[in-house]
Design a protein around this motif. Structure first.
Motif, PDB file in Angstrom:
ATOM      1  N   TYR A 289       0.543  -2.847  10.036  1.00  0.00           N
ATOM      2  CA  TYR A 289       1.104  -1.997   8.981  1.00  0.00           C
ATOM      3  C   TYR A 289       2.626  -2.002   9.114  1.00  0.00           C
ATOM      4  CZ  TYR A 289      -3.617  -0.214   8.208  1.00  0.00           C
ATOM      5  OH  TYR A 289      -4.956  -0.107   7.911  1.00  0.00           O
TER       6      TYR A 289
ATOM      7  N   LYS B 152       0.842  -1.195   0.000  1.00  0.00           N
ATOM      8  CA  LYS B 152       0.000   0.000   0.000  1.00  0.00           C
ATOM      9  C   LYS B 152       0.877   1.246   0.000  1.00  0.00           C
ATOM     10  CE  LYS B 152      -4.038  -2.071   0.362  1.00  0.00           C
ATOM     11  NZ  LYS B 152      -5.046  -1.984  -0.721  1.00  0.00           N
ATOM     12  N   ASP B 153       0.488   2.234  -0.815  1.00  0.00           N
ATOM     13  CA  ASP B 153       1.238   3.486  -0.827  1.00  0.00           C
ATOM     14  C   ASP B 153       1.030   4.237   0.472  1.00  0.00           C
ATOM     15  OD1 ASP B 153      -1.249   5.401  -1.443  1.00  0.00           O
ATOM     16  OD2 ASP B 153      -1.333   3.688  -2.799  1.00  0.00           O
TER      17      ASP B 153
ATOM     18  N   PRO C 118       2.313  -0.619  -5.314  1.00  0.00           N
ATOM     19  CA  PRO C 118       1.056  -0.504  -4.584  1.00  0.00           C
ATOM     20  C   PRO C 118      -0.024  -1.430  -5.108  1.00  0.00           C
ATOM     21  CG  PRO C 118       1.999   1.665  -4.931  1.00  0.00           C
ATOM     22  CD  PRO C 118       2.862   0.698  -5.685  1.00  0.00           C
ATOM     23  N   ASN C 119      -0.712  -2.080  -4.153  1.00  0.00           N
ATOM     24  CA  ASN C 119      -1.839  -3.003  -4.385  1.00  0.00           C
ATOM     25  C   ASN C 119      -1.404  -4.390  -4.844  1.00  0.00           C
ATOM     26  OD1 ASN C 119      -3.726  -1.002  -3.682  1.00  0.00           O
ATOM     27  ND2 ASN C 119      -3.741  -0.217  -5.769  1.00  0.00           N
TER      28      ASN C 119
END
Length: 388
Positions: free
Chosen positions: A279, A68-69, A291-292
């Motif tokens: 996280y 994730k960004d 990302p993703n």
């Protein structure tokens, strides 16, 4: 007929005799700790043994995570003007402060000059209003001017002061509009494709011009069960941050060459799955985490706890429990154990054995509990062959 019955009977007795002989042979094989020597004397079997050694027990879990960004910015325009320049190529890595879009600023530069002129005019009128009020008030104190004249000059002064505030605000607005005729990168990151090219007339309702995503550093978000959180890290976030080792495996099966650190955990657990989101942060210097993207997360301790270990060949299983053969005074003793994880050269034992105890490592099929053996210690290091 009588002769036929006799033959069948003799044949049946012969089969029974064969079965008896096979049973005797089988029973002799089931007692392998001894062999018959001369005169019927039993001989002890020689079997390989090794000492229980210590190994680091590093608990680990594998879960699915997603990159994730940390920061993402959608670029939009706050003014209405013609786009005259795009300062990047689609997909570029841009730096904070880099000029990305330039709009025609003629009208906005003129608006600033107009606001500056208005402000200067108001300041001049304010100076006159202040002087006029001062003179009128002095005359009023000496009864040389009427009260109405004094109040009129004071009202004019107050109006000029209000106009000054309005003129200053108009100048700030004009300057802000002029500033937004150029759009600069607010963060460093990779910019996507532009949605508009040079020559388009854009307004605030035109939507997103392009998106910048910060991927260096980047986060990998994953979920761990509350049970693992409690058992592995005591259910404490600070312990998780201090002790956790986070590695990720990419889609092609390769381990990423960076380890992650825990940034924080979510402020609530997922009621449906009884998990909590973690996280983690990776510097992502090589930029391989996108990302993703889905990745496999391996969560473990940086430093393991020492536990007993044996060679995998020493462990046996039955319906009751895993077990090993412990050698005490050259006699075999069965010992039930609890197994931990298995490494390439060792089976970790979480309960049932202590370091230094002697166990059978090869030839377990030759012995039974209570039998006496001749230990064969072999040679080599403990972690290679299980003996010292």
């Amino acid at each position: 007929m009588i002769i036929l019955n006799m033959k069948n009977r003799n044949k049946s007795e012969l089969n029974s005799m064969k079965k008896f002989i096979l049973m005797i042979v089988a029973l002799s094989l089931l007692s392998p700790a001894y062999a018959q020597g001369r005169g019927g004397k039993q001989v002890k079997q020689k079997v390989k043994v090794g000492k229980v050694f210590k190994e680091q027990n590093i608990e680990s879990r594998k879960v699915v995570g997603f990159a994730k960004d940390i920061s993402r910015v959608d670029l939009t325009t706050r003014i209405s003007a013609d786009l005259i320049k795009v300062g990047f190529h689609d997909g570029d890595l841009v730096k904070k402060g880099q000029m990305l879009y330039q709009f025609d600023d003629i009208r906005y530069a003129a608006a600033v000059k107009n606001a500056e002129a208005k402000l200067a005019e108001v300041k001049a009128r304010l100076i006159y209003a202040e002087s006029n009020y001062k003179r009128t008030n002095e005359l009023y104190v000496k009864n040389a001017a009427s009260k109405d004249s004094m109040e009129t000059t004071r009202s004019t002064l107050d109006a000029c002061r209000a106009e000054l505030l309005a003129a200053e605000a108009s100048l700030v607005t004009a300057q802000d509009d002029l500033k937004h005729t150029r759009i600069y990168a607010p963060i460093s990151g990779r910019i996507g494709a532009t949605n508009y090219t040079v020559g388009n007339y854009l307004t605030p309702s035109s939507g997103v011009l392009a998106t910048i995503i910060q991927s260096r550093p980047i986060r990998v978000v994953f979920s761990m069960s509350n049970r693992d959180y409690a058992n592995m890290f005591g259910g404490r976030e600070e312990q998780l941050k201090k002790e956790a080792l986070i590695r990720v495996r990419l889609a092609n099966g390769d381990y990423y060459d960076e380890n992650g650190t825990v940034e924080f955990i979510n402020n609530e657990a997922n009621q449906r799955t009884d998990t909590i989101q973690v996280y983690s942060r990776f510097e992502n210097k090589a930029g391989r985490l996108i990302p993703n993207n889905a990745v496999t997360v391996e969560l473990s301790h940086k430093i393991g706890k020492p536990v007993a270990a044996v060679l995998p060949s020493a462990v046996m299983h039955d319906a009751d429990s895993p077990y090993v053969y412990v050698v005490k005074d050259n006699k075999i003793e069965r010992r039930n154990v609890e197994l931990g994880r298995t490494t390439g050269a060792a089976q970790l034992i979480t309960r049932g054995l202590a370091e230094g105890e002697l166990v059978v490592t090869d030839g377990t099929h030759k012995v039974l509990p209570g039998s006496e053996i001749i230990p064969d210690y072999g040679t080599g290091k403990v972690k290679n062959d299980g003996v010292k």
